[in-house]
Design a protein around this motif. Structure first.
Motif, PDB file in Angstrom:
ATOM      1  N   ASN A 322     -16.036   3.259   0.295  1.00 31.07           N
ATOM      2  CA  ASN A 322     -15.946   2.040   1.127  1.00 31.07           C
ATOM      3  C   ASN A 322     -14.613   1.869   1.853  1.00 31.07           C
ATOM      4  O   ASN A 322     -14.174   0.743   2.112  1.00 31.07           O
ATOM      5  N   ILE A 323     -13.955   2.989   2.147  1.00 34.46           N
ATOM      6  CA  ILE A 323     -12.696   2.922   2.900  1.00 34.46           C
ATOM      7  C   ILE A 323     -12.905   3.647   4.226  1.00 34.46           C
ATOM      8  O   ILE A 323     -13.299   4.820   4.243  1.00 34.46           O
ATOM      9  N   ILE A 324     -12.645   2.926   5.312  1.00 30.35           N
ATOM     10  CA  ILE A 324     -12.810   3.566   6.621  1.00 30.35           C
ATOM     11  C   ILE A 324     -11.444   4.060   7.092  1.00 30.35           C
ATOM     12  O   ILE A 324     -10.626   3.274   7.566  1.00 30.35           O
ATOM     13  N   ALA A 325     -11.208   5.351   6.917  1.00 30.25           N
ATOM     14  CA  ALA A 325     -10.004   5.944   7.491  1.00 30.25           C
ATOM     15  C   ALA A 325     -10.392   6.450   8.883  1.00 30.25           C
ATOM     16  O   ALA A 325     -11.561   6.422   9.252  1.00 30.25           O
ATOM     17  N   VAL A 366      -3.174  -6.796  -1.411  1.00 28.24           N
ATOM     18  CA  VAL A 366      -2.511  -5.890  -2.358  1.00 28.24           C
ATOM     19  C   VAL A 366      -3.569  -5.127  -3.159  1.00 28.24           C
ATOM     20  O   VAL A 366      -3.470  -3.918  -3.357  1.00 28.24           O
ATOM     21  N   ASN A 367      -4.599  -5.824  -3.587  1.00 29.89           N
ATOM     22  CA  ASN A 367      -5.669  -5.180  -4.360  1.00 29.89           C
ATOM     23  C   ASN A 367      -6.348  -4.072  -3.558  1.00 29.89           C
ATOM     24  O   ASN A 367      -6.620  -2.995  -4.077  1.00 29.89           O
ATOM     25  N   GLN A 368      -6.627  -4.384  -2.305  1.00 30.23           N
ATOM     26  CA  GLN A 368      -7.279  -3.377  -1.454  1.00 30.23           C
ATOM     27  C   GLN A 368      -6.369  -2.167  -1.274  1.00 30.23           C
ATOM     28  O   GLN A 368      -6.808  -1.020  -1.370  1.00 30.23           O
ATOM     29  N   GLN A 369      -5.086  -2.434  -1.045  1.00 27.67           N
ATOM     30  CA  GLN A 369      -4.157  -1.308  -0.833  1.00 27.67           C
ATOM     31  C   GLN A 369      -4.045  -0.467  -2.106  1.00 27.67           C
ATOM     32  O   GLN A 369      -4.014   0.767  -2.049  1.00 27.67           O
ATOM     33  N   GLU A 370      -3.993  -1.145  -3.237  1.00 31.08           N
ATOM     34  CA  GLU A 370      -3.903  -0.393  -4.508  1.00 31.08           C
ATOM     35  C   GLU A 370      -5.142   0.455  -4.735  1.00 31.08           C
ATOM     36  O   GLU A 370      -5.063   1.585  -5.212  1.00 31.08           O
ATOM     37  N   LYS A 374      -5.159   4.524  -5.103  1.00 33.97           N
ATOM     38  CA  LYS A 374      -5.794   5.120  -6.287  1.00 33.97           C
ATOM     39  C   LYS A 374      -6.843   6.163  -5.875  1.00 33.97           C
ATOM     40  O   LYS A 374      -6.877   7.285  -6.409  1.00 33.97           O
ATOM     41  N   ILE A 375      -7.658   5.797  -4.895  1.00 34.30           N
ATOM     42  CA  ILE A 375      -8.734   6.706  -4.458  1.00 34.30           C
ATOM     43  C   ILE A 375      -8.129   7.960  -3.812  1.00 34.30           C
ATOM     44  O   ILE A 375      -8.601   9.078  -4.036  1.00 34.30           O
TER      45      ILE A 375
END
Ligand SMILES: Cc1ncc(COP(=O)(O)O)c(C=O)c1O
Length: 381
Positions: A322-325, A366-370, A374-375
């Motif tokens: 669920n991360i759009i790079a 912050v949670n999203q960045q962490e 982690k991923i």
């Protein structure tokens, strides 16, 4: 679960009120908010003339038109860039030469410009487009020296770099101040430093160029000041105007620019600390510590070959989480519209194979960045 985008706007109550109020004005386009916004931009960037327009693409088109570029004029631009500059140059039937880029920053360098000029035996170069990829201004002094040597115009495609600063002879200048470039252009697309929905800015300190930008932005019209119904057309211009509704949003966005830049910097620093020395196959481009960035993108370089993987695999892995790079950008010579002969572009190839932009925007928590960190780290295990 919601996806984390690579970039997004930050809109607050003040922005919404400002846009809503603008709708009650007598003029919702070509009205007072356009001048007000332009004056604020000139003040912020410390330049003489600022013009807002309908997009960053329109801003680049206005810049190229304003210096009277003509069919077959020679123009240099980065091999890695958003396609806007290239498309416009081709529409204007200019002779385009793509300059190779640095393997890590994805930016052209003074050495690569000289190599391109030498290899193609270029004479009578009319303009050079510089792009501060990700918002990190590099090599300005040397670009300016090259400009003086060959006597061409510098147009800054500073679409990533609103709020960036560079050091020149012990002084800090804003990108867009046009102290060492002829024209600067910015985008106000939602992922950029500030947004007007869609929108662009052109800045310059040159009166003639400024007059041309203004004319080309609105059909080349000049109106008789006393008899408003009389007008003449001095240029074959376009409608690239930005409405007062957009400018209403721009005005409240600009008030928050320092907060936006601080927030982006904070995210940059956390990524940098966490990822810098984490794995020998992952690196972060090093930029001049004398300049300051708008932190538009956070670019990481991964030696995928050594990991026996590739960029598509990594992007899909992030997407599955669920991360759009993103990849900024596919080199221009890889597209079907590229009709020049193939060029030697070692840097662009390496950059293309290894570079990825990971999410950075004001509302990234912050949670999203962490989670993103982690991923990414898990990918190397
Ligand atoms: C470097 C660069 N140049 C030009 C543009 C075009 O700007 P706009 O989308 O506002 O037309 C963009 C937008 O993404 C960009 O990133």
């Amino acid at each position: 679960m919601k996806f984390i985008p690579y970039g997004s706007q930050h809109i607050d109550k003040k922005d919404k009120e400002s846009v809503l109020n603008s709708l009650s004005n007598d003029l919702i386009t070509t009205g007072p908010l356009v001048d007000k916004f332009e004056n604020k931009i000139s003040k912020y960037l410390e330049c003489k003339y600022s013009y807002v327009c309908s997009s960053g693409t329109a801003a680049i088109h206005l810049a190229m038109l304003s210096i009277n570029l003509k069919k077959k004029d020679v123009i240099l631009m980065p091999a890695v860039n958003f396609i806007a500059s290239y498309n416009i140059a081709k529409i204007m039937q200019l002779k385009v030469y793509l300059v190779d880029v640095d393997d890590y920053t994805g930016q052209i360098t003074p050495k690569k410009i000289e190599e391109c000029i030498k290899k193609n035996r270029l004479k009578n170069i009319k303009a050079l487009i510089i792009m501060y990829h990700g918002g990190y201004p590099e090599n300005l002094k040397k670009f300016y020296d090259i400009k003086k040597k060959y006597n061409f115009f510098i147009i800054e495609d500073a679409c990533h770099a609103l709020g960036s600063k560079y050091k020149y002879k012990n002084r800090l200048f804003k990108v867009g101040s046009c102290k060492h470039a002829d024209i600067s252009t910015f985008s106000m697309h939602p992922v950029k430093t500030i947004t007007t929905g869609e929108g662009g800015i052109v800045t310059t300190n040159n009166k003639k160029i400024a007059e041309n930008i203004k004319l080309f932005r609105s059909h080349g019209i000049v109106r008789n000041k006393k008899k408003y119904w009389k007008y003449n057309i001095l240029k074959n211009g376009l409608n690239y105007r930005l409405s007062d509704i957009n400018c209403a949003l721009g005005l409240t966005q600009l008030q928050k620019i320092n907060f936006f830049l601080k927030k982006r910097k904070k995210i940059y620093i956390k990524y940098y600390k966490e990822l810098k020395n984490f794995n020998r196959h992952l690196s972060i481009p090093e930029y001049s510590r004398y300049n300051s960035s708008s932190f538009h993108l956070f670019i990481i370089n991964i030696e995928f070959k050594k990991l026996k993987k590739n960029k598509d695999h990594f992007l899909k892995y992030l997407n599955d989480n669920n991360i759009i790079a993103q990849f900024h950008y596919i080199p221009i010579y890889k597209f079907d519209v590229f009709d020049e002969k193939k060029l030697n572009s070692e840097g662009a190839e390496k950059y293309f194979n290894n570079s990825v932009s990971i999410p950075i925007y004001v509302d990234l928590t912050v949670n999203q960045q962490e989670k993103i960190i982690k991923i990414i780290k898990k990918y190397f295990i």
